[in-house]
Design a protein around this motif. Structure first.
Motif, PDB file in Angstrom:
ATOM      1  N   LEU A  16       0.775  -1.275   0.000  1.00 41.15           N
ATOM      2  CA  LEU A  16       0.105  -0.012   0.108  1.00 41.15           C
ATOM      3  C   LEU A  16       1.030   1.245  -0.007  1.00 41.15           C
ATOM      4  N   HIS A  17       0.445   2.194  -0.932  1.00 41.29           N
ATOM      5  CA  HIS A  17       0.936   3.570  -1.088  1.00 41.29           C
ATOM      6  C   HIS A  17       0.420   4.413  -0.556  1.00 41.29           C
ATOM      7  N   PRO A  18       0.725   5.609   0.596  1.00 42.59           N
ATOM      8  CA  PRO A  18       0.063   6.539   0.550  1.00 42.59           C
ATOM      9  C   PRO A  18       0.097   7.745  -0.516  1.00 42.59           C
ATOM     10  N   VAL A  19      -0.945   8.434  -0.935  1.00 38.96           N
ATOM     11  CA  VAL A  19      -0.610   9.243  -1.949  1.00 38.96           C
ATOM     12  C   VAL A  19      -1.492  10.623  -1.553  1.00 38.96           C
ATOM     13  N   THR A  20      -1.167  11.690  -1.999  1.00 38.81           N
ATOM     14  CA  THR A  20      -1.711  12.940  -1.677  1.00 38.81           C
ATOM     15  C   THR A  20      -2.759  13.362  -3.005  1.00 38.81           C
ATOM     16  N   ASP A  21      -2.285  12.907  -4.053  1.00 43.38           N
ATOM     17  CA  ASP A  21      -3.091  13.263  -5.469  1.00 43.38           C
ATOM     18  C   ASP A  21      -3.412  11.846  -6.122  1.00 43.38           C
ATOM     19  N   LEU A  22      -4.674  11.440  -5.726  1.00 41.11           N
ATOM     20  CA  LEU A  22      -5.074  10.070  -6.143  1.00 41.11           C
ATOM     21  C   LEU A  22      -5.010   9.954  -7.828  1.00 41.11           C
ATOM     22  N   ASP A  23      -5.401  10.748  -8.653  1.00 42.85           N
ATOM     23  CA  ASP A  23      -5.441  10.881  -9.794  1.00 42.85           C
ATOM     24  C   ASP A  23      -4.339  11.064 -10.440  1.00 42.85           C
ATOM     25  N   GLY A  55      -1.930  -0.917  -3.934  1.00 43.71           N
ATOM     26  CA  GLY A  55      -2.835  -0.266  -3.618  1.00 43.71           C
ATOM     27  C   GLY A  55      -2.208   1.411  -3.231  1.00 43.71           C
ATOM     28  N   LEU A  56      -3.439   2.347  -3.577  1.00 44.22           N
ATOM     29  CA  LEU A  56      -2.839   3.601  -3.387  1.00 44.22           C
ATOM     30  C   LEU A  56      -4.081   4.166  -2.617  1.00 44.22           C
ATOM     31  N   VAL A  57      -3.620   4.721  -1.297  1.00 41.68           N
ATOM     32  CA  VAL A  57      -4.485   5.018  -0.187  1.00 41.68           C
ATOM     33  C   VAL A  57      -4.406   6.643   0.117  1.00 41.68           C
ATOM     34  N   PRO A  58      -5.537   7.200  -0.603  1.00 44.28           N
ATOM     35  CA  PRO A  58      -5.324   8.796  -0.696  1.00 44.28           C
ATOM     36  C   PRO A  58      -5.353   9.402   0.921  1.00 44.28           C
ATOM     37  N   ASN A  59      -4.358  10.051   1.201  1.00 42.49           N
ATOM     38  CA  ASN A  59      -4.204  10.755   2.482  1.00 42.49           C
ATOM     39  C   ASN A  59      -3.881   9.720   3.440  1.00 42.49           C
ATOM     40  N   GLY A  60      -3.325   8.706   3.183  1.00 45.84           N
ATOM     41  CA  GLY A  60      -2.873   7.561   3.746  1.00 45.84           C
ATOM     42  C   GLY A  60      -2.137   8.022   5.105  1.00 45.84           C
ATOM     43  N   ALA A  61      -1.215   9.006   4.828  1.00 53.40           N
ATOM     44  CA  ALA A  61      -0.402   9.325   6.135  1.00 53.40           C
ATOM     45  C   ALA A  61      -1.252  10.023   7.239  1.00 53.40           C
ATOM     46  N   ALA A  62      -2.129  10.806   6.758  1.00 53.68           N
ATOM     47  CA  ALA A  62      -3.186  11.275   7.689  1.00 53.68           C
ATOM     48  C   ALA A  62      -4.114  10.283   8.450  1.00 53.68           C
ATOM     49  N   THR A  63      -4.861   9.662   7.532  1.00 59.52           N
ATOM     50  CA  THR A  63      -5.790   8.672   7.813  1.00 59.52           C
ATOM     51  C   THR A  63      -5.473   7.312   8.559  1.00 59.52           C
ATOM     52  N   GLN A  64      -4.178   6.911   8.214  1.00 59.78           N
ATOM     53  CA  GLN A  64      -3.884   5.450   8.689  1.00 59.78           C
ATOM     54  C   GLN A  64      -2.498   5.608   8.959  1.00 59.78           C
ATOM     55  N   GLY A  65      -1.841   6.725   9.170  1.00 60.86           N
ATOM     56  CA  GLY A  65      -0.460   6.590   9.757  1.00 60.86           C
ATOM     57  C   GLY A  65       0.693   6.004   8.566  1.00 60.86           C
ATOM     58  N   LEU A  66       0.181   5.930   7.368  1.00 54.53           N
ATOM     59  CA  LEU A  66       1.291   5.460   6.378  1.00 54.53           C
ATOM     60  C   LEU A  66       2.280   6.672   6.259  1.00 54.53           C
ATOM     61  N   THR A  67       3.577   6.215   6.572  1.00 55.91           N
ATOM     62  CA  THR A  67       4.516   7.627   6.068  1.00 55.91           C
ATOM     63  C   THR A  67       5.157   7.118   4.876  1.00 55.91           C
ATOM     64  N   LYS A  91       6.752  -4.859  17.900  1.00 58.56           N
ATOM     65  CA  LYS A  91       5.734  -4.152  18.759  1.00 58.56           C
ATOM     66  C   LYS A  91       4.436  -3.966  17.894  1.00 58.56           C
ATOM     67  N   ILE A  92       3.178  -4.199  18.423  1.00 56.84           N
ATOM     68  CA  ILE A  92       1.896  -3.818  17.792  1.00 56.84           C
ATOM     69  C   ILE A  92       1.620  -2.249  17.631  1.00 56.84           C
ATOM     70  N   LYS A  93       1.582  -1.947  16.092  1.00 61.07           N
ATOM     71  CA  LYS A  93       1.348  -0.617  15.655  1.00 61.07           C
ATOM     72  C   LYS A  93      -0.131  -0.428  15.628  1.00 61.07           C
ATOM     73  N   ASP A  94      -0.588  -1.303  14.768  1.00 61.35           N
ATOM     74  CA  ASP A  94      -1.878  -1.500  14.623  1.00 61.35           C
ATOM     75  C   ASP A  94      -2.690  -2.589  14.815  1.00 61.35           C
ATOM     76  N   ALA A  95      -3.643  -3.132  15.615  1.00 59.69           N
ATOM     77  CA  ALA A  95      -4.206  -4.607  15.924  1.00 59.69           C
ATOM     78  C   ALA A  95      -4.769  -4.804  14.880  1.00 59.69           C
ATOM     79  N   ALA A  96      -4.895  -6.036  14.656  1.00 60.77           N
ATOM     80  CA  ALA A  96      -5.827  -6.506  13.700  1.00 60.77           C
ATOM     81  C   ALA A  96      -7.289  -6.097  13.273  1.00 60.77           C
ATOM     82  N   LYS A  97      -7.551  -5.632  12.238  1.00 63.79           N
ATOM     83  CA  LYS A  97      -9.044  -5.175  11.966  1.00 63.79           C
ATOM     84  C   LYS A  97      -9.527  -5.723  10.728  1.00 63.79           C
ATOM     85  N   ASP A  98     -10.850  -5.854  10.497  1.00 60.94           N
ATOM     86  CA  ASP A  98     -11.655  -6.266   9.347  1.00 60.94           C
ATOM     87  C   ASP A  98     -11.643  -4.934   8.526  1.00 60.94           C
ATOM     88  N   VAL A  99     -11.315  -5.015   7.273  1.00 60.84           N
ATOM     89  CA  VAL A  99     -11.032  -3.980   6.216  1.00 60.84           C
ATOM     90  C   VAL A  99     -12.262  -4.080   5.213  1.00 60.84           C
TER      91      VAL A  99
END
Length: 122
Positions: A16-23, A55-67, A91-99
């Motif tokens: 997964l790649h965080p992106v600021t401009d999805l298009d 995968g491209l995650v728009p604003n992934g840095a802000a919404t999911q902490g993807l740096t 160390k656990i960063k984000d526990a398992a979650k259903d997406v």
């Protein structure tokens, strides 16, 4: 640890790649991979190429902490794998979650702070 040359993961199959401009990112990754997206929504764009999911995650840095890009190791039992790597020093960063669709994801960090993604499809 299992030393019989069998892995307890199915390898890295998702990045997964965080992106600021999805298009703009969609255009670059379409050109790079030579394929159109298989998922194209305002909240996520996904590609399948050479047996991998990109995968491209728009604003992934802000919404999911993807740096930066995060590689996801596919595993059969995410909770067991989390316990195994934590016992080894992660160390656990984000526990398992259903997406969605029964897909579980989690992230852990190694002793140097590198983020490792874990993914289980049910």
């Amino acid at each position: 640890m299992d030393n019989n040359n069998t892995s307890s993961t199915q390898g890295i199959q998702t990045v997964l790649h965080p992106v600021t401009d999805l298009d703009a990112a969609k255009a670059v990754y379409s050109a790079l991979l030579g394929v159109a997206p298989i998922a194209d929504a305002p909240y996520y764009v996904g590609f399948e190429a050479a047996g991998q999911h990109i995968g491209l995650v728009p604003n992934g840095a802000a919404t999911q902490g993807l740096t930066g890009p995060t590689a996801y190791w596919h595993v059969a039992d995410i909770e067991a794998k989390i316990a195994e790597v934590v016992a080894a020093g992660a160390k656990i960063k984000d526990a398992a979650k259903d997406v969605g669709g029964g897909r579980l994801v989690a992230t852990v960090t190694d002793p140097d702070g590198n983020v490792l993604g874990l993914l289980q499809d049910r």
